[in-house]
Design an enzyme around this catalytic site. Structure first.
Site, mmCIF file in Angstrom:
data_model
loop_
_atom_site.group_PDB
_atom_site.id
_atom_site.type_symbol
_atom_site.label_atom_id
_atom_site.label_comp_id
_atom_site.label_asym_id
_atom_site.label_seq_id
_atom_site.Cartn_x
_atom_site.Cartn_y
_atom_site.Cartn_z
ATOM 1 C CG HIS A 102 -1.955 1.108 1.126
ATOM 2 N ND1 HIS A 102 -3.296 0.857 0.901
ATOM 3 C CD2 HIS A 102 -1.842 2.453 1.175
ATOM 4 C CE1 HIS A 102 -3.943 2.001 0.838
ATOM 5 N NE2 HIS A 102 -3.082 2.993 1.000
ATOM 6 C CG HIS A 105 -0.923 6.942 -1.839
ATOM 7 N ND1 HIS A 105 -2.125 7.076 -2.508
ATOM 8 C CD2 HIS A 105 -1.195 6.236 -0.715
ATOM 9 C CE1 HIS A 105 -3.083 6.499 -1.799
ATOM 10 N NE2 HIS A 105 -2.543 5.981 -0.704
ATOM 11 C CD GLN A 128 -6.826 10.994 -2.504
ATOM 12 O OE1 GLN A 128 -5.681 10.565 -2.490
ATOM 13 N NE2 GLN A 128 -7.622 10.909 -1.454
ATOM 14 C CG HIS A 147 -7.523 4.172 0.082
ATOM 15 N ND1 HIS A 147 -6.915 3.732 -1.052
ATOM 16 C CD2 HIS A 147 -6.573 4.872 0.761
ATOM 17 C CE1 HIS A 147 -5.652 4.146 -1.060
ATOM 18 N NE2 HIS A 147 -5.422 4.843 0.016
ATOM 19 C CD GLU A 183 -7.113 6.657 5.200
ATOM 20 O OE1 GLU A 183 -7.391 6.631 3.982
ATOM 21 O OE2 GLU A 183 -6.028 7.067 5.640
ATOM 22 C CG ASP A 197 -1.071 5.208 3.294
ATOM 23 O OD1 ASP A 197 -1.280 5.287 2.076
ATOM 24 O OD2 ASP A 197 -1.913 5.547 4.147
HETATM 25 FE FE FE2 Z 1 -3.476 5.136 1.010
#
Ligand code: FE2
Length: 424
Positions: free
Chosen positions: A57, A59, A152, A210, A213, A309
């Site tokens: 995971h 970005h 996103q 995701h 969260e 992350d």
């Molecule tokens: Fe993430």
């Protein structure tokens, strides 16, 4: 016959002493005292050898961008998302690619040889998708990079996300992403899970969303993700990332939820560095940790991994591509401090994450890919304790990183000594 490469006197994670011989890109033998010689041989005095670290995971379209155009002053998720919105407008193909390649170099130096990265598809230009596809091709000889199409700003909430998601998948993005808790309503979030799982099933792709969260215990999209997974027969190919709302859910509800996740074969990724800094921000005191229920999920037989992350991006101002940092934080926040639990946390940054990413031929056995890491540590828990130096990283039979042991010379009154290592 002569092997191409040999590493002698290393210790497997289960404590077994061994040598490892390599021919071409594959492991030829894993056993102590191999008689046959090799063209290149290295000896490691009982240091730990492990399969490569795996980060499921990340970005990569945002990494190493800290300070552009400004830093996240509050450190909150919402300011991070707003900041990413500002950065997105000024991204260039070259800058994204250059930062991603730099991060991949860091990763290799840390023995991190497989990364699943989300890539935002809400930008009509799909600039980051194009840049990361190029990076994926360029690093493929030594690093497995998987791309997740990630809406996103919301699959429905962002006007063109749906169209762009399909465009990104048509361009060869590997995994279907989602962010149901960020859609406008619970109902839209639920419908996004259904539609995205349908797209994945139709295309034969894995899913990694995701999911939940948030600290809101009523965010329960993981339940629907498990339902769709089971309905569509996607078990083993679906992952829920974060699941932080579970921290705050009612115990009675969770007692039903965990068996459902296990039955469906949904994997889970927890991101302890990020979740411990971002969750609980609406609390005064006591403040919730916000991490999902990792030990309880493991007890139910659910495959759980630790993810990094973020590194130096709008959401997180620290990080160094070191999955041992992630395991270290995970142990603390999840209070997984028994010897067996700490050992499990090492597996959660290696073998468990490899399962989540469906990596082929991953393992330390004859016939598997000759990819492994030698650490200046006596065992997995010692490696986490020290965030141990990676002495050698081998990828597909080639040495891709080497490091000398760290020596510290102490100059104390009447005690001139050199501390060679802190292995235990
Ligand atoms: Fe993430």
């Amino acid at each position: 016959m002569v092997f191409d490469l040999m590493v002698r006197d290393v210790k497997l994670p289960d404590g077994t002493d061994t040598d490892i011989a390599i021919t071409g890109t594959k492991i030829a033998a894993v056993e102590p005292g191999i008689k046959t010689e090799a063209k290149n041989t290295f000896s490691f005095e009982g240091c730990l050898v492990t399969t490569p670290f795996v980060d499921p995971h990340f970005h990569m379209d945002a990494t190493l961008s800290q300070g552009i155009p400004r830093v996240n002053e509050s450190g909150t998720l919402l300011e991070g998302i707003a900041l990413w919105g500002e950065l997105k407008k000024i991204l260039t193909h070259e800058a994204v690619k250059q930062r991603a390649l730099e991060y991949c170099d860091w990763a290799v130096s840390m023995g991190l040889l497989a990364i699943r990265t989300h890539v935002d598809v809400c930008d009509d230009r799909l600039l980051a998708v194009e840049a990361l596809k190029e990076v994926q091709r360029e690093v493929s000889p030594y690093l497995d990079l998987q791309l997740v199409a990630f809406p996103q700003d919301g699959f429905y909430r962002s006007r063109k996300a749906k169209k762009n998601m399909i465009r990104a998948l048509d361009k060869g993005v590997d995994v279907v992403g989602g962010i149901p808790h960020f859609e406008r309503t619970m109902d839209e979030g639920r419908r996004s899970v259904t539609e995205l799982c349908g797209i994945a099933a139709e295309r034969g792709l894995p899913v990694d969303m995701h999911c939940d969260e948030t600290d809101d215990p009523n965010s329960r999209h993981i339940e629907h993700l498990a339902y769709e997974t089971q309905k569509l027969g996607l078990g083993g190919r679906v992952t829920g990332s974060h699941l932080t709302s579970m921290h705050s859910m009612d115990n009675c509800y969770v007692s039903k939820l965990l068996p459902l996740i296990a039955e469906a074969g949904v994997s889970v990724i927890s991101n302890p560095l990020i979740n411990i800094t971002i969750q609980g921000r609406h609390d005064t005191y006591p403040k919730r940790r916000g991490l999902t229920r990792v030990p309880e999920m493991l007890d139910h037989g659910i495959c759980v991994g630790w993810g990094q992350d973020c590194v130096l991006d709008p959401w997180y101002s620290l990080g160094s591509a070191d999955m041992l940092d992630v395991a270290y934080m995970g142990i603390h926040v999840a209070q997984m401090t028994s010897p067996a639990e700490m050992h499990k946390c090492f597996e959660m940054v290696t073998t468990e994450n490899a399962k989540i990413m469906e990596l082929e031929d991953y393992g330390l056995a004859p016939g598997k890919r000759a990819s492994f890491v030698i650490l200046d540590a006596a065992g997995p828990v010692d490696a986490i304790r020290l965030r141990a130096d990676r002495l050698m990283v081998v990828s597909n039979g080639k040495i891709v990183a080497k490091r000398e042991k760290t020596l510290t010379k102490l100059d104390l009154p009447d005690r001139p000594i050199t501390v060679e290592r802190k292995r235990k």
